[in-house]
Motif scaffolding. Structure first.
Motif, PDB file in Angstrom:
ATOM      1  N   HIS A   1      18.611 -65.877  48.097  1.00 43.56           N
ATOM      2  CA  HIS A   1      17.312 -65.235  48.150  1.00 43.56           C
ATOM      3  C   HIS A   1      17.470 -63.814  48.613  1.00 43.56           C
ATOM      4  CE1 HIS A   1      14.079 -68.145  47.518  1.00 43.56           C
ATOM      5  NE2 HIS A   1      15.074 -68.990  47.652  1.00 43.56           N
TER       6      HIS A   1
ATOM      7  N   HIS B   1      14.564 -61.516  49.735  1.00 43.16           N
ATOM      8  CA  HIS B   1      13.244 -60.963  49.909  1.00 43.16           C
ATOM      9  C   HIS B   1      12.993 -60.614  51.361  1.00 43.16           C
ATOM     10  CE1 HIS B   1      12.455 -65.324  48.616  1.00 43.16           C
ATOM     11  NE2 HIS B   1      13.060 -65.319  49.768  1.00 43.16           N
TER      12      HIS B   1
ATOM     13  N   HIS C   1      10.816 -60.385  54.598  1.00 42.60           N
ATOM     14  CA  HIS C   1       9.712 -61.090  55.220  1.00 42.60           C
ATOM     15  C   HIS C   1       8.984 -60.154  56.158  1.00 42.60           C
ATOM     16  CE1 HIS C   1      10.900 -65.420  54.434  1.00 42.60           C
ATOM     17  NE2 HIS C   1      11.590 -64.635  53.637  1.00 42.60           N
TER      18      HIS C   1
ATOM     19  N   HIS D   1       6.335 -60.471  58.900  1.00 44.96           N
ATOM     20  CA  HIS D   1       5.460 -61.309  59.701  1.00 44.96           C
ATOM     21  C   HIS D   1       4.521 -60.416  60.493  1.00 44.96           C
ATOM     22  CE1 HIS D   1       7.970 -65.052  59.357  1.00 44.96           C
ATOM     23  NE2 HIS D   1       8.660 -64.115  58.753  1.00 44.96           N
TER      24      HIS D   1
ATOM     25  N   GLU E   1       0.763 -63.834  58.242  1.00 39.54           N
ATOM     26  CA  GLU E   1       0.623 -63.553  56.821  1.00 39.54           C
ATOM     27  C   GLU E   1       1.970 -63.068  56.307  1.00 39.54           C
ATOM     28  OE1 GLU E   1      -2.733 -61.236  55.711  1.00 39.54           O
ATOM     29  OE2 GLU E   1      -1.935 -60.850  53.709  1.00 39.54           O
ATOM     30  N   ILE E   2       2.405 -63.620  55.196  1.00 41.83           N
ATOM     31  CA  ILE E   2       3.683 -63.202  54.625  1.00 41.83           C
ATOM     32  C   ILE E   2       3.413 -62.585  53.258  1.00 41.83           C
ATOM     33  CG2 ILE E   2       5.995 -63.929  53.935  1.00 41.83           C
ATOM     34  CD1 ILE E   2       5.691 -66.395  55.691  1.00 41.83           C
ATOM     35  N   GLN E   3       3.830 -61.341  53.088  1.00 38.03           N
ATOM     36  CA  GLN E   3       3.686 -60.670  51.802  1.00 38.03           C
ATOM     37  C   GLN E   3       4.859 -61.093  50.940  1.00 38.03           C
ATOM     38  OE1 GLN E   3       1.054 -58.832  50.999  1.00 38.03           O
ATOM     39  NE2 GLN E   3       0.220 -59.097  53.077  1.00 38.03           N
ATOM     40  N   LEU E   4       4.604 -61.704  49.816  1.00 38.47           N
ATOM     41  CA  LEU E   4       5.713 -62.184  48.989  1.00 38.47           C
ATOM     42  C   LEU E   4       5.925 -61.347  47.736  1.00 38.47           C
ATOM     43  CD1 LEU E   4       5.190 -66.041  49.179  1.00 38.47           C
ATOM     44  CD2 LEU E   4       6.992 -64.709  50.245  1.00 38.47           C
ATOM     45  N   GLU E   5       4.865 -61.039  47.034  1.00 44.00           N
ATOM     46  CA  GLU E   5       4.966 -60.307  45.757  1.00 44.00           C
ATOM     47  C   GLU E   5       6.070 -60.920  44.890  1.00 44.00           C
ATOM     48  OE1 GLU E   5       3.059 -58.201  44.365  1.00 44.00           O
ATOM     49  OE2 GLU E   5       1.748 -57.686  46.050  1.00 44.00           O
ATOM     50  N   GLN E   6       6.046 -62.226  44.824  1.00 44.96           N
ATOM     51  CA  GLN E   6       7.130 -62.939  44.154  1.00 44.96           C
ATOM     52  C   GLN E   6       6.659 -63.516  42.832  1.00 44.96           C
ATOM     53  OE1 GLN E   6       8.449 -67.203  45.356  1.00 44.96           O
ATOM     54  NE2 GLN E   6       9.559 -65.837  46.698  1.00 44.96           N
ATOM     55  N   ASP E   7       7.471 -63.376  41.808  1.00 46.85           N
ATOM     56  CA  ASP E   7       7.124 -63.955  40.516  1.00 46.85           C
ATOM     57  C   ASP E   7       7.025 -65.471  40.663  1.00 46.85           C
ATOM     58  OD1 ASP E   7       7.359 -64.960  37.716  1.00 46.85           O
ATOM     59  OD2 ASP E   7       7.563 -62.822  37.324  1.00 46.85           O
ATOM     60  N   ILE E   8       5.975 -66.044  40.120  1.00 48.91           N
ATOM     61  CA  ILE E   8       5.774 -67.493  40.250  1.00 48.91           C
ATOM     62  C   ILE E   8       6.924 -68.269  39.626  1.00 48.91           C
ATOM     63  CG2 ILE E   8       4.351 -69.420  39.409  1.00 48.91           C
ATOM     64  CD1 ILE E   8       1.898 -67.592  39.893  1.00 48.91           C
TER      65      ILE E   8
ATOM     66  N   SER F   1       5.774 -74.806  40.545  1.00 53.65           N
ATOM     67  CA  SER F   1       6.627 -73.706  40.999  1.00 53.65           C
ATOM     68  C   SER F   1       6.001 -73.007  42.195  1.00 53.65           C
ATOM     69  CB  SER F   1       6.845 -72.682  39.887  1.00 53.65           C
ATOM     70  OG  SER F   1       7.394 -73.299  38.764  1.00 53.65           O
ATOM     71  N   ILE F   2       4.676 -72.866  42.163  1.00 53.49           N
ATOM     72  CA  ILE F   2       3.978 -72.235  43.282  1.00 53.49           C
ATOM     73  C   ILE F   2       4.180 -73.076  44.543  1.00 53.49           C
ATOM     74  CG2 ILE F   2       1.698 -71.632  44.228  1.00 53.49           C
ATOM     75  CD1 ILE F   2       0.852 -71.010  41.292  1.00 53.49           C
TER      76      ILE F   2
ATOM     77  N   MET G   1       2.359 -62.814  36.852  1.00 51.38           N
ATOM     78  CA  MET G   1       2.095 -64.127  37.456  1.00 51.38           C
ATOM     79  C   MET G   1       2.836 -64.105  38.781  1.00 51.38           C
ATOM     80  SD  MET G   1       2.444 -67.199  34.767  1.00 51.38           S
ATOM     81  CE  MET G   1       4.195 -67.059  34.698  1.00 51.38           C
ATOM     82  N   LYS G   2       2.111 -63.775  39.835  1.00 55.32           N
ATOM     83  CA  LYS G   2       2.809 -63.586  41.115  1.00 55.32           C
ATOM     84  C   LYS G   2       2.144 -64.310  42.265  1.00 55.32           C
ATOM     85  CE  LYS G   2       4.879 -59.000  40.734  1.00 55.32           C
ATOM     86  NZ  LYS G   2       4.687 -57.620  41.168  1.00 55.32           N
ATOM     87  N   ILE G   3       2.974 -64.673  43.246  1.00 53.64           N
ATOM     88  CA  ILE G   3       2.436 -65.095  44.532  1.00 53.64           C
ATOM     89  C   ILE G   3       2.421 -63.828  45.362  1.00 53.64           C
ATOM     90  CG2 ILE G   3       2.690 -66.591  46.536  1.00 53.64           C
ATOM     91  CD1 ILE G   3       4.631 -68.299  44.791  1.00 53.64           C
ATOM     92  N   LYS G   4       1.224 -63.352  45.681  1.00 58.09           N
ATOM     93  CA  LYS G   4       1.129 -62.075  46.387  1.00 58.09           C
ATOM     94  C   LYS G   4       1.422 -62.267  47.876  1.00 58.09           C
ATOM     95  CE  LYS G   4      -2.086 -58.220  46.972  1.00 58.09           C
ATOM     96  NZ  LYS G   4      -3.530 -57.893  46.966  1.00 58.09           N
ATOM     97  N   SER G   5       0.708 -63.196  48.490  1.00 56.50           N
ATOM     98  CA  SER G   5       0.920 -63.404  49.925  1.00 56.50           C
ATOM     99  C   SER G   5       0.479 -64.805  50.313  1.00 56.50           C
ATOM    100  CB  SER G   5       0.123 -62.371  50.726  1.00 56.50           C
ATOM    101  OG  SER G   5      -1.267 -62.560  50.491  1.00 56.50           O
ATOM    102  N   ILE G   6       0.945 -65.235  51.484  1.00 51.17           N
ATOM    103  CA  ILE G   6       0.488 -66.523  52.023  1.00 51.17           C
ATOM    104  C   ILE G   6       0.193 -66.364  53.510  1.00 51.17           C
ATOM    105  CG2 ILE G   6       1.755 -67.927  50.354  1.00 51.17           C
ATOM    106  CD1 ILE G   6       3.921 -68.420  52.418  1.00 51.17           C
ATOM    107  N   LYS G   7      -0.701 -67.184  54.004  1.00 51.06           N
ATOM    108  CA  LYS G   7      -0.943 -67.240  55.451  1.00 51.06           C
ATOM    109  C   LYS G   7      -0.498 -68.607  55.931  1.00 51.06           C
ATOM    110  CE  LYS G   7      -4.702 -64.018  56.268  1.00 51.06           C
ATOM    111  NZ  LYS G   7      -6.128 -63.955  55.933  1.00 51.06           N
ATOM    112  N   ILE G   8       0.362 -68.590  56.942  1.00 50.44           N
ATOM    113  CA  ILE G   8       0.892 -69.867  57.414  1.00 50.44           C
ATOM    114  C   ILE G   8       0.527 -70.089  58.877  1.00 50.44           C
ATOM    115  CG2 ILE G   8       2.797 -69.806  55.775  1.00 50.44           C
ATOM    116  CD1 ILE G   8       4.649 -68.986  58.033  1.00 50.44           C
TER     117      ILE G   8
END
Ligand SMILES: Nc1nc2c(ncn2[C@@H]2O[C@H](COP(=O)(O)OP(=O)(O)OP(=O)(O)O)[C@@H](O)[C@H]2O)c(=O)[nH]1
Ligand SMILES: [Mg+2]
Ligand SMILES: [Zn+2]
Ligand SMILES: [Zn+2]
Ligand SMILES: [Zn+2]
Ligand SMILES: [Zn+2]
Lengths: 273, 115
Positions: free
Chosen positions: A45, A47, A49, A51, A60-67, B9-10, B105-112
């Motif tokens: 990986h 990317h 992180h 935090h 909140e984690i900014q990912l900007e990751q392709d699905i 995948s998500i 097609m993106k995962i922009k952000s998540i809150k955990i």
């Protein structure tokens, strides 16, 4: 992944050569609470992180990751393998029954002598296409996707290991007959070829633009039937180019051997690039 | 129904990122989906609903931000908004244009959350 219930099960997919027994028959019984995931996450990986906030409350984690990142990473690994072995890998996509297997049979008949051809067959069920290819005389591995409507990079990765194609050969991957889903899944192929047959109507490219947009070559097959089904080749060309003006187009009747020379030349041109 | 694969995948990526960060559950997921990505919104909503059941994502609020389509004329270079894959350039009427935005097609952000 299990395409029926999305439970993360992979043993429903079978990958085998003609004459080989199915290793396991997956019966579709699982409880849908408390899944036991057993994933193999074996890629690197990269990317960052970020935090923010207090770890006791949340972050909140900014990912900007392709699905489809996982698929894309594995596709790149397949691509690296093909490049290193100087293999031309072709992903054949179309609606069910457009003539993918027939075109492969013709291709084997014509060039298996001076290029080694290896085939991966993708279908939801049956070994039928693999058996046809086996009869035509090329090494073949059949992937049965079960409920899955497309091949993905990991299936191709496993199939390629089993197939063990020679250096400098051509690998043809016949995708599951479906004009929608396969367009989103990079397999690591060198080129993507979309086949439409005249019986499907000349407006296919407008109805399923993504598939035509992501392909390098479009074969219009079954031209021998065009007079009977009111199909306009000019219109089909115009629509296909509207969606993707980089697309090359070959008209073919795999049955009558028309356009196959042009197809072979196209393939040979790709091996030189 | 490739939306199911997309949803899976998500879930997998989000689970992985959450574990990596030491989180125990996910409260929010923001996705960016281009309108020309080939994803049908309703199908994705439905698939996600199924895919998150029984996972650490099951309580998450899922937000989808749509990214509009932009095409660029291959002849005069004009960039313009578009809702489909085959638009004629509004400036020079050239039918050959390339999509430069809207297929994301993106995962922009998540809150955990942490235990
Ligand atoms: N008339 C005519 N029939 C063709 C031609 N090419 C293929 N067919 C017929 O179309 C039918 C389907 O061909 P296949 O090659 O099995 O098609 P496919 O795309 O591999 O099908 P799936 O793997 O099931 O998606 C068969 O009956 C072929 O004989 C052609 O050029 N002309
Ligand atoms: Mg076939
Ligand atoms: Zn299942
Ligand atoms: Zn997992
Ligand atoms: Zn599908
Ligand atoms: Zn223009």
């Amino acid at each position: 992944m299990c395409g029926t219930c999305g439970c993360g099960e992979t043993d429903q997919i079978s990958i085998r050569k003609p004459g080989e027994n199915q290793e396991h028959a997956h019966s579709h019984k699982h409880t849908h609470d408390g899944h036991n995931h057993d994933h193999h996450h074996d890629h690197d990986h990269a990317h960052s992180h970020q935090h923010t906030g207090d770890h006791h409350h949340g972050a909140e984690i900014q990912l900007e990751q392709d699905i489809l990142q996982k698929n894309n990473l594995l596709a790149e690994r397949n691509r690296g393998f093909f490049e290193a072995k100087n293999i031309l890998a072709i992903n054949l996509v179309s609606s069910p029954g457009s003539g993918k297997t027939t075109i492969l049979e013709k291709t084997i008949e014509k060039i298996n002598k001076h290029h080694n051809l290896f085939i991966i067959e993708g279908d939801q069920q049956t070994m039928n296409d693999a058996e046809r290819i086996d009869k035509a005389g090329a090494p073949v591995v059949q992937v049965n996707t079960g409920a899955g409507c497309h091949l993905d990079a990991s299936m191709v990765n496993r199939a390629v290991k089993k197939l063990n194609p020679d250096e400098g050969s051509m690998v043809f991957i016949e995708n599951v007959g479906n004009l929608v889903c396969p367009s989103m899944f990079d397999l690591g192929e060198t080129c993507r070829v979309v086949i439409m047959s005249v019986t499907e109507g000349d407006d296919k490219p407008l109805k399923y633009p993504t598939m035509f947009e992501t392909s390098d070559l479009c074969i219009i097959n079954k031209t021998d039937l065009a007079p009977y089904v009111n199909f306009s080749t000019d219109k089909a060309r115009e629509y296909a180019l509207k969606v993707n003006h980089h697309l090359e187009i070959i008209e073919m009747s795999a049955q009558n051997d028309e356009g196959t020379e042009q197809w072979i030349s196209w393939l040979e041109k790709q091996t030189r690039q | 129904m490739h939306e199911l694969s997309v949803a899976m995948s998500i879930v997998e990526s989000v689970e992985e990122e959450t574990h990596r960060a030491g989180g125990s559950s996910v409260s929010e997921i923001v996705l960016e989906i281009g309108i020309l990505s080939g994803i049908i919104r309703e199908a994705l909503d439905f698939a996600l609903e199924e895919a998150i059941k029984g996972t650490i994502l099951q309580e998450a609020d899922i937000r989808i931000e749509e990214i509009p389509g932009i095409a660029k004329c291959s002849s005069c270079g004009t960039e313009f908004r578009t809702g489909d894959h085959f638009t004629i350039c509004p400036e020079c009427m050239n039918p050959y244009t390339d999509i430069i935005q809207g297929k994301e097609m993106k995962i922009k952000s998540i809150k955990i959350a942490f235990k």
